[in-house]
Structures are given as C-alpha cells and as structure tokens.
Design a protein around this motif. Structure first.
Motif, short mmCIF file in Angstrom:
data_model
loop_
_atom_site.label_atom_id
_atom_site.label_comp_id
_atom_site.label_asym_id
_atom_site.label_seq_id
_atom_site.Cartn_x
_atom_site.Cartn_y
_atom_site.Cartn_z
N GLY A 1 0.83 -1.28 -0.07
CA GLY A 1 0.01 0.03 -0.01
C GLY A 1 0.74 1.28 -0.08
O GLY A 1 0.46 2.23 -0.37
N ALA A 2 1.99 1.10 0.63
CA ALA A 2 2.95 2.31 0.89
C ALA A 2 3.23 2.74 -0.76
O ALA A 2 3.62 3.94 -0.94
CB ALA A 2 4.12 2.09 1.47
N LEU A 3 3.39 1.66 -1.60
CA LEU A 3 4.15 2.08 -2.94
C LEU A 3 3.14 2.75 -3.54
O LEU A 3 3.40 3.89 -4.34
CB LEU A 3 4.34 0.65 -3.71
N TYR A 4 1.82 2.35 -3.74
CA TYR A 4 0.79 3.22 -4.23
C TYR A 4 0.58 4.81 -3.55
O TYR A 4 0.38 5.63 -4.38
CB TYR A 4 -0.62 2.51 -4.01
N ARG A 5 0.73 4.56 -2.31
CA ARG A 5 0.61 5.99 -1.69
C ARG A 5 2.18 6.81 -1.91
O ARG A 5 1.92 8.03 -2.31
CB ARG A 5 0.72 5.85 -0.02
N LEU A 6 3.08 6.16 -2.56
CA LEU A 6 4.22 6.92 -2.72
C LEU A 6 4.21 7.23 -4.11
O LEU A 6 4.57 8.26 -4.70
CB LEU A 6 5.67 5.85 -2.90
N VAL A 7 3.62 6.73 -5.14
CA VAL A 7 3.11 7.19 -6.55
C VAL A 7 2.27 8.28 -6.45
O VAL A 7 2.53 9.29 -7.08
CB VAL A 7 2.48 6.00 -7.32
N ALA A 8 1.41 8.36 -5.62
CA ALA A 8 0.36 9.43 -5.41
C ALA A 8 1.05 10.62 -4.86
O ALA A 8 0.72 11.64 -5.50
CB ALA A 8 -0.72 9.06 -4.55
N HIS A 9 1.99 10.49 -3.93
CA HIS A 9 2.63 11.51 -3.46
C HIS A 9 3.55 12.25 -4.49
O HIS A 9 3.70 13.52 -4.74
CB HIS A 9 3.40 11.03 -2.26
N ALA A 10 4.28 11.33 -5.18
CA ALA A 10 5.33 11.75 -6.33
C ALA A 10 4.55 12.76 -7.10
O ALA A 10 4.98 13.54 -7.81
CB ALA A 10 5.97 10.62 -6.83
N ALA A 11 3.31 11.86 -7.46
CA ALA A 11 2.49 12.73 -8.75
C ALA A 11 1.98 14.20 -8.15
O ALA A 11 2.27 15.16 -8.95
CB ALA A 11 1.19 11.77 -8.90
N LEU A 12 1.38 14.15 -6.74
CA LEU A 12 1.27 15.43 -6.56
C LEU A 12 2.14 16.39 -6.26
O LEU A 12 2.25 17.56 -6.82
CB LEU A 12 0.53 15.23 -5.15
N ASP A 13 3.44 15.79 -5.88
CA ASP A 13 4.73 16.82 -5.88
C ASP A 13 5.05 17.32 -7.18
O ASP A 13 5.54 18.53 -7.12
CB ASP A 13 5.63 15.90 -5.34
N ARG A 14 4.97 16.25 -8.23
CA ARG A 14 5.52 16.81 -9.46
C ARG A 14 4.45 17.46 -10.36
O ARG A 14 4.76 17.66 -11.93
CB ARG A 14 6.27 15.57 -10.03
N GLY A 15 3.45 17.59 -9.99
CA GLY A 15 2.12 17.87 -10.92
C GLY A 15 1.86 16.91 -12.11
O GLY A 15 1.27 17.38 -13.22
N VAL A 16 1.84 15.81 -11.85
CA VAL A 16 1.25 14.61 -12.62
C VAL A 16 -0.03 14.60 -12.23
O VAL A 16 -0.50 14.26 -11.08
CB VAL A 16 2.25 13.31 -12.68
N ALA A 17 -0.99 14.55 -13.27
CA ALA A 17 -2.41 14.41 -13.06
C ALA A 17 -2.73 12.93 -12.40
O ALA A 17 -2.17 11.95 -12.81
CB ALA A 17 -3.30 14.90 -14.02
N LEU A 18 -3.72 12.78 -11.40
CA LEU A 18 -3.92 11.62 -10.92
C LEU A 18 -4.70 10.68 -11.98
O LEU A 18 -5.05 9.57 -11.48
CB LEU A 18 -4.77 11.78 -9.66
N ASP A 19 -5.05 11.44 -12.98
CA ASP A 19 -5.39 10.43 -14.12
C ASP A 19 -4.73 10.25 -15.29
O ASP A 19 -5.23 9.64 -16.58
CB ASP A 19 -6.99 10.89 -14.62
#
Ligand code: C5P
Length: 220
Positions: free
Chosen positions: A35-53
């Motif tokens: 679960g932490a890996l999915y959380r990390l991907v989401a965190h990195a996305a928010l950090d770098r401005g990658v949209a969640l879709d």
C-alpha cells in the motif's frame, strides 16, 4: 529455489498492517507494505504535478520510484525526502486508491514488489499479494473484520488523536470503500482461491497475531 512468501490481504481496518508486520518480526523475515508503494506514487504525482488520471505519466513515475524503506524504524524515503508521515494522510490514501485503479500503474509496480522476495522469506501486505503479485505464495491469509468492528477500531484511533467522529458515518464510509475496492475491474479486493480467511472481529491484536501465526506454522 526462491524464498518463501506469506501473502496477507484484506481491507483496511482488518488488522492487516499490524498482523503482517508482527508476522515478519516473529519469523525474522522481510516485509513488503505494498500500500505504501501506491501512496508513494500518489505523493510523487502531487509533488511533480502529474495528474491523478494521467496513466502513462503515473506509470512512468511508478517505474522510476527511488524508494528506500527502513523496516525497523518504519521510515520511508522518496529520493532524499523522508515521506513517512506525508504518505499516511487521508488525502494520500485517497489519492493512492485512485492511482491504484489504473492497470498501467499496477503493472509498473509488479517487478518492484517481487524484488522484495529474499531469503529467509517475505511477508507481503496488500490487496492482491496472493492473487496477482505472488500467486505461488506458500501461505495466503485473507484478513477480514465486520464493517462495524473496523469502524469501532477507526473511531478509537481517531479518539486517541483527539479527533471527534461519528460511528454511523465511519461504517458508511467503510462500506462504500469496500464496495469500490471489490468492484474495481483490475485486481479487485477478493480472497485468492487458496487463501485462508481469518475474521478478526472477535479478536484483539495479540489474538489476531496468534491466529495468523498458527495458520503460517501449519502451512510452512
Ligand atoms: O493499505 P493502504 O491503505 O496503505 O493502501 C492504500 C491504497 O492502495 C488502498 O486504498 C488500495 O486502493 C491501494 N492498494 C492496492 N493494492 C495493494 C495495496 C494497496 O490497490 N496491494
């Protein structure tokens, strides 16, 4: 020739995280918090401005995650940044469940998860450890607890932090999340065919750990 795997799957609030960590400690095995890996991907996305879709962009982030775990202290780094606390927020969990619904992201995290398998063995915690990531796992446990019991545990956690909550609202939120997780088309939350189901509703933490250890010892 490969190290043995104990797969522990189930919904959040089932006691999965606590039980699987305790299993790893008592067996002296490695631990994967998928679960932490999915959380990390989401965190990195928010950090770098990658949209969640943005599936391709997110899969690319997932393939190049520079993640470091320290299981003993339960700390996690993404590159140079310690993200142990940041990825545990409700917002990170919510974003994680959104990126986890994208097949490209799940595919991109497959090998990384499998690389955690090492001697003397691995305890893997998640939703699809026994069904997708480690289908040949020596032991598969599916932890459950009634929605009412999981809501009560969540309520107590929140109360300890001084946060007021409403049990009926928590039950409704848990039931809605279960439905979403079980009905998603990719890697839905459901027990692998050969998983042993363990209902922790009437058990405390020690009782849940003892029951899980009993299942593991009976099958290894
Ligand atoms: O277990 P945890 O709450 O940290 O997981 C965060 C989210 O990641 C879950 O809500 C779930 O949607 C997703 N997840 C998943 N597959 C896993 C582990 C977690 O889809 N193996």
């Amino acid at each position: 020739d490969q190290a043995p795997v104990v797969a522990v799957d189930g919904p959040s609030g089932s006691g999965k995280g606590t039980v699987s960590r305790a299993l790893a400690t008592r067996l002296g095995w490695h631990f994967l918090d998928s679960g932490a890996l999915y959380r990390l991907v989401a965190h990195a996305a928010l950090d770098r401005g990658v949209a969640l879709d943005d599936e391709a962009g997110l899969a690319d982030l997932a393939r190049h995650l520079e993640v470091r775990f320290d299981t003993d202290s339960d700390r996690i780094w993404l590159g140079d940044e310690e993200v142990s606390l940041a990825i545990r927020s409700e917002a990170a969990g919510d974003a994680a469940s959104r990126v986890a619904a994208l097949p490209g992201v799940r595919e991109a995290l497959l090998q990384l998860q499998r690389d955690f398998r090492a001697a003397p063995g691995l305890v893997a915690d998640g939703r699809d450890m026994g069904s997708v990531v480690f289908p040949a796992a020596e032991v598969k446990i599916f932890l459950t607890a009634s929605a009412g019991e999981r809501a009560r545990r969540r309520y107590n956690q929140l109360k300890e932090k001084g946060i007021e909550a409403d049990i009926a609202e928590l039950v409704a939120a848990i039931e809605a999340r279960d439905k979403r997780d079980m009905e998603r088309p990719v890697a839905p939350l459901k027990p692998a065919e050969d998983a042993v189901e363990l209902d922790t509703s009437g058990l405390d933490i020690e009782g849940s750990i003892a029951a899980a250890l009993g299942i593991v010892r009976g099958r290894l």
